[in-house]
Design a protein around this motif. Structure first.
Motif, PDB file in Angstrom:
ATOM      1  N   GLU A  34     -64.345  50.953 -49.688  1.00 60.74           N
ATOM      2  CA  GLU A  34     -64.079  52.078 -48.778  1.00 60.74           C
ATOM      3  C   GLU A  34     -63.083  51.671 -47.700  1.00 60.74           C
ATOM      4  O   GLU A  34     -62.111  52.390 -47.416  1.00 60.74           O
ATOM      5  N   GLU A  35     -63.325  50.514 -47.081  1.00 62.70           N
ATOM      6  CA  GLU A  35     -62.431  50.034 -46.005  1.00 62.70           C
ATOM      7  C   GLU A  35     -61.027  49.771 -46.539  1.00 62.70           C
ATOM      8  O   GLU A  35     -60.028  50.063 -45.869  1.00 62.70           O
ATOM      9  N   THR A  36     -60.960  49.212 -47.747  1.00 64.37           N
ATOM     10  CA  THR A  36     -59.656  48.877 -48.336  1.00 64.37           C
ATOM     11  C   THR A  36     -58.839  50.149 -48.577  1.00 64.37           C
ATOM     12  O   THR A  36     -57.641  50.211 -48.252  1.00 64.37           O
ATOM     13  N   ILE A  37     -59.480  51.166 -49.129  1.00 64.75           N
ATOM     14  CA  ILE A  37     -58.761  52.417 -49.408  1.00 64.75           C
ATOM     15  C   ILE A  37     -58.346  53.084 -48.094  1.00 64.75           C
ATOM     16  O   ILE A  37     -57.203  53.550 -47.958  1.00 64.75           O
ATOM     17  N   ARG A  38     -59.245  53.102 -47.114  1.00 62.30           N
ATOM     18  CA  ARG A  38     -58.909  53.758 -45.832  1.00 62.30           C
ATOM     19  C   ARG A  38     -57.749  53.049 -45.137  1.00 62.30           C
ATOM     20  O   ARG A  38     -56.869  53.695 -44.555  1.00 62.30           O
ATOM     21  N   LEU A  39     -57.722  51.717 -45.209  1.00 59.22           N
ATOM     22  CA  LEU A  39     -56.620  50.965 -44.605  1.00 59.22           C
ATOM     23  C   LEU A  39     -55.286  51.338 -45.256  1.00 59.22           C
ATOM     24  O   LEU A  39     -54.273  51.523 -44.568  1.00 59.22           O
ATOM     25  N   GLY A  44     -50.014  54.930 -45.244  1.00 59.88           N
ATOM     26  CA  GLY A  44     -49.134  55.846 -45.971  1.00 59.88           C
ATOM     27  C   GLY A  44     -49.114  55.686 -47.475  1.00 59.88           C
ATOM     28  O   GLY A  44     -48.201  56.180 -48.133  1.00 59.88           O
ATOM     29  N   TYR A  45     -50.117  55.028 -48.034  1.00 58.07           N
ATOM     30  CA  TYR A  45     -50.136  54.844 -49.483  1.00 58.07           C
ATOM     31  C   TYR A  45     -50.581  56.128 -50.176  1.00 58.07           C
ATOM     32  O   TYR A  45     -51.500  56.818 -49.722  1.00 58.07           O
ATOM     33  N   ASP A  46     -49.934  56.410 -51.321  1.00 59.05           N
ATOM     34  CA  ASP A  46     -50.327  57.543 -52.165  1.00 59.05           C
ATOM     35  C   ASP A  46     -51.298  57.117 -53.245  1.00 59.05           C
ATOM     36  O   ASP A  46     -52.103  57.914 -53.707  1.00 59.05           O
ATOM     37  N   PHE A  47     -51.180  55.871 -53.715  1.00 59.70           N
ATOM     38  CA  PHE A  47     -52.104  55.412 -54.766  1.00 59.70           C
ATOM     39  C   PHE A  47     -52.384  53.928 -54.592  1.00 59.70           C
ATOM     40  O   PHE A  47     -51.629  53.196 -53.942  1.00 59.70           O
ATOM     41  N   LEU A  48     -53.498  53.503 -55.198  1.00 62.81           N
ATOM     42  CA  LEU A  48     -53.953  52.128 -55.028  1.00 62.81           C
ATOM     43  C   LEU A  48     -54.824  51.737 -56.219  1.00 62.81           C
ATOM     44  O   LEU A  48     -55.672  52.522 -56.654  1.00 62.81           O
ATOM     45  N   ALA A  49     -54.624  50.529 -56.727  1.00 59.46           N
ATOM     46  CA  ALA A  49     -55.507  49.968 -57.758  1.00 59.46           C
ATOM     47  C   ALA A  49     -56.387  48.911 -57.109  1.00 59.46           C
ATOM     48  O   ALA A  49     -55.874  48.016 -56.428  1.00 59.46           O
ATOM     49  N   LEU A  50     -57.700  49.028 -57.289  1.00 60.43           N
ATOM     50  CA  LEU A  50     -58.645  48.001 -56.835  1.00 60.43           C
ATOM     51  C   LEU A  50     -58.858  47.057 -58.016  1.00 60.43           C
ATOM     52  O   LEU A  50     -59.585  47.381 -58.953  1.00 60.43           O
ATOM     53  N   THR A  51     -58.198  45.899 -57.956  1.00 63.96           N
ATOM     54  CA  THR A  51     -58.113  45.037 -59.146  1.00 63.96           C
ATOM     55  C   THR A  51     -58.981  43.795 -58.963  1.00 63.96           C
ATOM     56  O   THR A  51     -58.478  42.668 -58.989  1.00 63.96           O
ATOM     57  N   ASP A  52     -60.267  44.020 -58.766  1.00 66.13           N
ATOM     58  CA  ASP A  52     -61.155  42.869 -58.578  1.00 66.13           C
ATOM     59  C   ASP A  52     -61.248  42.034 -59.854  1.00 66.13           C
ATOM     60  O   ASP A  52     -61.036  42.531 -60.962  1.00 66.13           O
ATOM     61  N   HIS A  53     -61.572  40.757 -59.635  1.00 65.22           N
ATOM     62  CA  HIS A  53     -61.506  39.775 -60.716  1.00 65.22           C
ATOM     63  C   HIS A  53     -62.473  40.099 -61.851  1.00 65.22           C
ATOM     64  O   HIS A  53     -63.689  40.122 -61.653  1.00 65.22           O
ATOM     65  N   PHE A  55     -63.492  42.674 -63.344  1.00 63.26           N
ATOM     66  CA  PHE A  55     -64.514  43.678 -63.014  1.00 63.26           C
ATOM     67  C   PHE A  55     -63.798  45.015 -62.864  1.00 63.26           C
ATOM     68  O   PHE A  55     -63.186  45.308 -61.838  1.00 63.26           O
ATOM     69  N   TYR A  56     -63.855  45.840 -63.895  1.00 64.44           N
ATOM     70  CA  TYR A  56     -62.994  47.016 -63.972  1.00 64.44           C
ATOM     71  C   TYR A  56     -63.454  48.124 -63.031  1.00 64.44           C
ATOM     72  O   TYR A  56     -64.642  48.382 -62.877  1.00 64.44           O
ATOM     73  N   ASN A  57     -62.496  48.793 -62.418  1.00 66.23           N
ATOM     74  CA  ASN A  57     -62.821  49.914 -61.526  1.00 66.23           C
ATOM     75  C   ASN A  57     -62.019  51.180 -61.802  1.00 66.23           C
ATOM     76  O   ASN A  57     -60.802  51.141 -61.936  1.00 66.23           O
ATOM     77  N   PHE A  58     -62.729  52.296 -61.850  1.00 66.34           N
ATOM     78  CA  PHE A  58     -62.123  53.631 -61.868  1.00 66.34           C
ATOM     79  C   PHE A  58     -62.433  54.412 -60.587  1.00 66.34           C
ATOM     80  O   PHE A  58     -61.780  55.398 -60.289  1.00 66.34           O
ATOM     81  N   LYS A  59     -63.467  53.968 -59.878  1.00 68.51           N
ATOM     82  CA  LYS A  59     -64.086  54.819 -58.871  1.00 68.51           C
ATOM     83  C   LYS A  59     -63.240  54.931 -57.602  1.00 68.51           C
ATOM     84  O   LYS A  59     -62.704  53.931 -57.126  1.00 68.51           O
ATOM     85  N   ASN A  60     -63.149  56.133 -57.067  1.00 68.45           N
ATOM     86  CA  ASN A  60     -62.535  56.338 -55.755  1.00 68.45           C
ATOM     87  C   ASN A  60     -63.643  56.330 -54.702  1.00 68.45           C
ATOM     88  O   ASN A  60     -64.429  57.265 -54.606  1.00 68.45           O
ATOM     89  N   TYR A  61     -63.703  55.251 -53.950  1.00 66.59           N
ATOM     90  CA  TYR A  61     -64.777  55.068 -52.974  1.00 66.59           C
ATOM     91  C   TYR A  61     -64.517  55.825 -51.667  1.00 66.59           C
ATOM     92  O   TYR A  61     -65.392  55.860 -50.808  1.00 66.59           O
ATOM     93  N   ALA A  62     -63.290  56.349 -51.508  1.00 65.37           N
ATOM     94  CA  ALA A  62     -62.973  57.091 -50.283  1.00 65.37           C
ATOM     95  C   ALA A  62     -62.094  58.286 -50.638  1.00 65.37           C
ATOM     96  O   ALA A  62     -60.936  58.367 -50.244  1.00 65.37           O
ATOM     97  N   PRO A  63     -62.640  59.230 -51.428  1.00 66.47           N
ATOM     98  CA  PRO A  63     -61.818  60.344 -51.918  1.00 66.47           C
ATOM     99  C   PRO A  63     -61.270  61.217 -50.802  1.00 66.47           C
ATOM    100  O   PRO A  63     -60.236  61.875 -50.988  1.00 66.47           O
ATOM    101  N   GLU A  64     -61.941  61.218 -49.631  1.00 67.11           N
ATOM    102  CA  GLU A  64     -61.483  62.070 -48.528  1.00 67.11           C
ATOM    103  C   GLU A  64     -60.105  61.641 -48.010  1.00 67.11           C
ATOM    104  O   GLU A  64     -59.426  62.415 -47.324  1.00 67.11           O
ATOM    105  N   THR A  65     -59.662  60.418 -48.349  1.00 65.20           N
ATOM    106  CA  THR A  65     -58.360  59.934 -47.872  1.00 65.20           C
ATOM    107  C   THR A  65     -57.197  60.565 -48.624  1.00 65.20           C
ATOM    108  O   THR A  65     -56.060  60.537 -48.145  1.00 65.20           O
ATOM    109  N   GLY A  66     -57.463  61.068 -49.854  1.00 64.36           N
ATOM    110  CA  GLY A  66     -56.373  61.577 -50.677  1.00 64.36           C
ATOM    111  C   GLY A  66     -55.631  60.499 -51.443  1.00 64.36           C
ATOM    112  O   GLY A  66     -54.718  60.807 -52.210  1.00 64.36           O
TER     113      GLY A  66
END
Ligand SMILES: [Zn+2]
Ligand SMILES: [Zn+2]
Length: 307
Positions: A34-39, A44-53, A55-66
């Motif tokens: 959540e903190e990473t996406i909000r930061l 001004g980021y439009d998109f972001l990949a959470l690429t943890d080691h 450990f695959y991720n699809f989830k948007n943990y902070a969808p309110e950010t857009g």
């Protein structure tokens, strides 16, 4: 004849700012997802990949950010030879269902002798319908000859904020990139953060000519319709009748780079800033552009292929 680098041709969308490599508390990052996406949203980021080691991720943990979440993870193996230390690869892919991985899927790592043994790992990412990025070659201690025969990576990291800040590595992997390009091994570059600590984040990104939809972003990345930056903006880059031209935000130094030959910097003779430059590139198989602003922050185009 005019050849424009794809980022600056076709339907001109607003450039999307994106982060392709970062870590959260899902692995060894210090900020929560959540903190990473909000930061990134604040920057001004439009998109972001959470690429943890592994450990695959699809989830948007902070969808309110857009911020649009690009599904992904980072895989790694260690090398048992003196050819280098490790291979790391970021995988990014489409939405669940079109993607061979599932949420929170884990993959294993391994100890390998070299690139030939690593190829099946990249093949597996591709078979799962993911794009692959060759990570931090400088930090991994793998010069071009250690990985140049690996197939299936659409890009390699030219800048990695974490490695740059902590180790003074992966600050401009242009020479390694050129070693691939002169062999006609066509690959793009990406600037990334590989953010683990809070101060790594939001220092290297890509600017993508795409619609803000996952499939459009992935297609633009694979086709090279983007540039990479730590600060400067590139507005145009093309070759016409054997001369390369560019326009950019105010920069202290520009360089057109082709092959394993020195090329002079373009700069203002009186120390001012410049916003355009040109140079003859007759006889070369490709040309790429590096821009550096007054703070020493760089941007890199993808190549224009001339043959
Ligand atoms: Zn890594
Ligand atoms: Zn990483």
């Amino acid at each position: 004849m005019l050849i424009r680098q794809q980022a600056f041709s076709g339907t001109q969308h607003r450039f999307l700012k994106g982060g392709l490599h970062c870590h959260t508390t899902r692995s060894d990052g210090q900020l929560s997802p959540e903190e990473t996406i909000r930061l990134h949203a604040q920057n001004g980021y439009d998109f972001l990949a959470l690429t943890d080691h592994r450990f695959y991720n699809f989830k948007n943990y902070a969808p309110e950010t857009g911020v649009l979440i690009v599904p992904g993870m980072e895989i790694d193996v260690n090398l048992t030879t003196r050819a280098g230390m490790c291979f790391h690869t970021v995988a990014i892919g489409p939405e669940e269902g079109k993607n061979g991985y599932s949420q929170d899927e884990r993959v294993s790592n391994a100890r390998l002798a070299g690139a030939a043994e690593y190829q099946p790992f990249i093949d597996s990412l591709r078979a799962h319908n993911n794009l692959a990025i060759y990570c931090h070659p400088d930090w991994s201690r793998t010069p071009a000859r250690s990985f140049e025969d690996l197939q299936g990576c659409f890009a390699m990291e030219i800048w990695n904020s974490g490695c740059a800040i902590e180790d003074d590595m992966d600050t401009d992997n242009g020479l390694i990139w050129d070693e691939l390009l002169v062999q006609n091994k066509r690959i793009n570059c990406v600037a990334v953060d590989d953010g683990h600590r809070p101060y790594h984040h939001c220092k290297g990104w890509v600017m993508v000519n795409a619609e803000k939809k996952l499939d459009s972003i992935l297609e633009a990345l694979e086709q090279g319709r983007y540039y990479s930056s730590c600060g400067p903006e590139i507005y145009d880059f093309y070759v016409e009748d054997g001369v390369a031209y560019c326009r950019c935000s105010p920069c202290a130094r520009l360089r057109f780079i082709y092959g394993l030959r020195p090329t002079p910097l373009k700069r203002d003779s009186e120390g001012g800033l410049i916003t355009q430059a040109s140079m003859s590139v007759k006889g070369y198989s490709y040309v790429r552009l590096m821009c550096e602003d007054a703070q020493g922050r760089r941007a890199w185009s993808n190549p224009i292929y001339l043959d």
